[in-house]
Design an enzyme around this catalytic site. Structure first.
Site, PDB file in Angstrom:
ATOM      1  N   CYS A 112      -3.988  -1.332  -2.195  1.00  0.00           N
ATOM      2  CA  CYS A 112      -4.093  -0.292  -2.285  1.00  0.00           C
ATOM      3  C   CYS A 112      -4.969   0.113  -3.377  1.00  0.00           C
ATOM      4  CB  CYS A 112      -2.616   0.592  -2.378  1.00  0.00           C
ATOM      5  SG  CYS A 112      -2.776   2.594  -3.009  1.00  0.00           S
ATOM      6  N   ASN A 113      -6.089   0.968  -3.109  1.00  0.00           N
ATOM      7  CA  ASN A 113      -6.905   1.074  -4.447  1.00  0.00           C
ATOM      8  C   ASN A 113      -6.497   2.276  -5.368  1.00  0.00           C
ATOM      9  OD1 ASN A 113      -9.955   0.306  -3.608  1.00  0.00           O
ATOM     10  ND2 ASN A 113      -9.063   0.625  -1.787  1.00  0.00           N
ATOM     11  N   GLY A 167      -2.943   8.732  -3.554  1.00  0.00           N
ATOM     12  CA  GLY A 167      -4.211   9.272  -4.055  1.00  0.00           C
ATOM     13  C   GLY A 167      -3.945  10.792  -4.957  1.00  0.00           C
ATOM     14  N   HIS A 178      -7.909   2.816   3.669  1.00  0.00           N
ATOM     15  CA  HIS A 178      -8.035   3.742   5.154  1.00  0.00           C
ATOM     16  C   HIS A 178      -9.406   3.715   5.452  1.00  0.00           C
ATOM     17  CE1 HIS A 178      -4.299   5.417   4.199  1.00  0.00           C
ATOM     18  NE2 HIS A 178      -4.152   6.164   5.316  1.00  0.00           N
ATOM     19  N   CYS A 238     -11.072   2.786  -0.735  1.00  0.00           N
ATOM     20  CA  CYS A 238      -9.770   3.354  -0.101  1.00  0.00           C
ATOM     21  C   CYS A 238      -9.397   2.422   1.108  1.00  0.00           C
ATOM     22  CB  CYS A 238      -9.787   4.391   0.449  1.00  0.00           C
ATOM     23  SG  CYS A 238      -8.212   5.215   1.205  1.00  0.00           S
ATOM     24  N   ASP A 295       0.892  -1.225   0.059  1.00  0.00           N
ATOM     25  CA  ASP A 295      -0.098  -0.114   0.142  1.00  0.00           C
ATOM     26  C   ASP A 295       0.949   1.163   0.186  1.00  0.00           C
ATOM     27  OD1 ASP A 295      -2.579   1.249   0.534  1.00  0.00           O
ATOM     28  OD2 ASP A 295      -1.783   1.863   2.318  1.00  0.00           O
ATOM     29  N   SER A 296       0.305   2.386  -0.232  1.00  0.00           N
ATOM     30  CA  SER A 296       0.963   3.791  -0.303  1.00  0.00           C
ATOM     31  C   SER A 296       1.675   3.944   1.257  1.00  0.00           C
ATOM     32  CB  SER A 296       0.151   4.779  -0.802  1.00  0.00           C
ATOM     33  OG  SER A 296      -1.078   4.810   0.026  1.00  0.00           O
ATOM     34  N   GLU A 353      -5.643   9.588   9.613  1.00  0.00           N
ATOM     35  CA  GLU A 353      -4.174   9.411  10.120  1.00  0.00           C
ATOM     36  C   GLU A 353      -4.138  10.354  11.222  1.00  0.00           C
ATOM     37  OE1 GLU A 353      -1.310   9.439   6.897  1.00  0.00           O
ATOM     38  OE2 GLU A 353      -2.100   7.493   6.407  1.00  0.00           O
TER      39      GLU A 353
HETATM   40  N1  DGL Z   1      -4.461   3.508   0.951  1.00  0.00           N
HETATM   41  C1  DGL Z   1      -4.664   4.408  -0.125  1.00  0.00           C
HETATM   42  C2  DGL Z   1      -5.580   3.629  -1.154  1.00  0.00           C
HETATM   43  O1  DGL Z   1      -6.427   2.866  -0.852  1.00  0.00           O
HETATM   44  C3  DGL Z   1      -5.088   5.793   0.118  1.00  0.00           C
HETATM   45  C4  DGL Z   1      -3.917   6.653   0.568  1.00  0.00           C
HETATM   46  C5  DGL Z   1      -3.053   7.224  -0.367  1.00  0.00           C
HETATM   47  O2  DGL Z   1      -3.529   8.257  -0.929  1.00  0.00           O
HETATM   48  O3  DGL Z   1      -1.829   6.974  -0.416  1.00  0.00           O
HETATM   49  O4  DGL Z   1      -6.119   4.197  -2.024  1.00  0.00           O
END
Ligand code: DGL
Length: 268
Positions: free
Chosen positions: A74-75, A44, A189, A187, A11-12, A155
Site C-alpha cells: 500500500c503506497n 489515503g 489501485h 497507488c 493494503d488498506s 472501486e
Molecule cells: N491502495 C492504497 C494505496 O496504495 C490506496 C487506497 C487507500 O487510500 O486506502 O495507497
C-alpha cells in the site's frame, strides 16, 4: 525464518491484490498471506498516526502467521509507516515496501528527465517518493499530484468508460504534472487504469508498471537472501477485516481471477 514460511502482504483494502497477482505470477511456489484492511479504507485520507497504528496492527497478524517477508503493498502505508513497521518487526521478518523498487527503477532508467507521481493525498503529501528520487538523482525534475477520486472511481467499476476518461483527463491535464516523460502510479489501485492513462498520453509517456516492478524487486531480494521456498506450496490466503459481496467482486477484478476473501477482524 523458514524458507517454507509465507510472504505476507497488506493494503488498506483490495488494491494491493494487483501486487499480489504480479507476485504470484513471478513466484508461483511461494505461499501468499494477504491482509486487506477493508474495515478502515481508505488510508489515503487518514493521518500519519492512524496509518501507523493500522499498519503495525496488521504487521502483528502477519508475524503470527510466521511470514518470512512482510511487504507493505500500500503506497499510503509505505510512505507514512515504513520506519514504524520496521522497528515494530524488529528483524523477526524482512520488511519491504512498494516505494523503493520504483525509485530504484527510476534511478536505473535511461533517458528519464521529468517524472510525474500520482497517488492518494497521504502518499503525495508525505513527499516520500519525491525526496527519495531527488536524493538519488538531484538532476531529475519531479512533479506530483494527489488524485484521490481515482480509488472510489475504480472501486465503483468506472474503468474504460467515458466517466473515467473524463476524470483522468481532468487530473492529468493539470499544470502541476505537465510535460512529464515518465509516470509513477503511486497507488496500488492504479494499475487497473494504467492502459487508460497511457492512452491519455498517446503512449508518449512511460507509465511504469509498479506492480511488476515490485514483484521483480521482491524476487531478486529473495534470491539474494536465500529465502525462496523449495516448492512445497500451501494455498494462498486472502484475509479482509470487513467482508461484503462488493469487496469480493472488486477483489476478482484486482486479482484478474476468482479468489475467496476470508473475513478475519483483527481489530477489537
Ligand atoms: N491502495 C492504497 C494505496 O496504495 C490506496 C487506497 C487507500 O487510500 O486506502 O495507497
Amino acid at each position: 525464518m523458514d524458507k517454507d514460511s509465507p510472504i505476507g502482504l497488506f493494503d488498506s483494502g483490495v488494491g494491493g491484490l494487483t501486487v499480489a497477482h504480479a507476485i504470484s505470477d513471478l513466484l508461483p511456489d511461494e505461499q501468499l498471506i494477504y491482509y486487506g484492511d477493508t474495515a478502515h479504507l481508505p488510508y489515503g485520507d487518514k493521518s500519519r498516526e492512524t496509518i501507523v497504528g493500522y499498519s503495525t496492527g496488521i504487521t502483528d497478524f502477519l508475524l503470527e502467521q510466521r511470514c518470512k517477508v512482510i511487504l507493505i503493498a500500500c503506497n499510503s502505508a509505505s510512505t507514512n509507516a515504513l520506519d514504524e513497521v520496521e522497528s515494530h518487526v524488529a528483524k523477526r521478518a524482512h520488511v519491504l515496501n512498494v516505494v523503493d523498487p520504483v525509485v530504484e527503477s527510476i534511478n536505473n532508467g535511461e533517458g528519464i528527465k521529468h517524472v510525474g507521481i500520482i497517488g492518494t493525498r497521504a502518499t503525495i503529501e508525505s513527499r516520500t517518493y519525491q525526496s527519495r528520487i531527488t536524493s538519488l538523482n538531484p538532476d531529475l525534475q519531479v512533479s506530483s499530484l494527489a488524485t484521490p477520486l481515482f480509488v472510489p472511481m475504480i472501486e465503483e467499476g468506472f474503468v474504460f468508460d467515458d466517466i473515467s476518461n473524463a476524470i483522468i483527463r481532468a487530473y492529468l491535464s493539470r499544470k502541476e504534472i505537465s510535460d512529464i516523460d515518465t509516470m509513477i502510479l503511486g497507488c496500488t489501485h492504479y494499475p487497473i487504469i494504467r492502459n487508460q492513462i497511457s492512452r491519455y498520453y498517446n503512449f508518449e509517456v512511460n507509465v511504469l508498471d509498479s506492480a511488476r516492478i515490485v514483484a521483480a524487486f521482491l524476487k531478486k531480494f529473495m534470491e539474494e537472501n536465500n529465502l525462496l521456498s523449495p516448492g512445497r506450496k500451501q494455498e494462498n490466503k486472502y484475509f479482509v477485516s470487513e467482508h461484503t459481496a462488493a469487496f469480493e467482486t472488486i477483489a476478482n477484478m484486482f486479482f484478474h481471477e476468482k479468489i475467496s476473501l476470508i473475513r478475519n477482524s483483527i481489530w477489537k
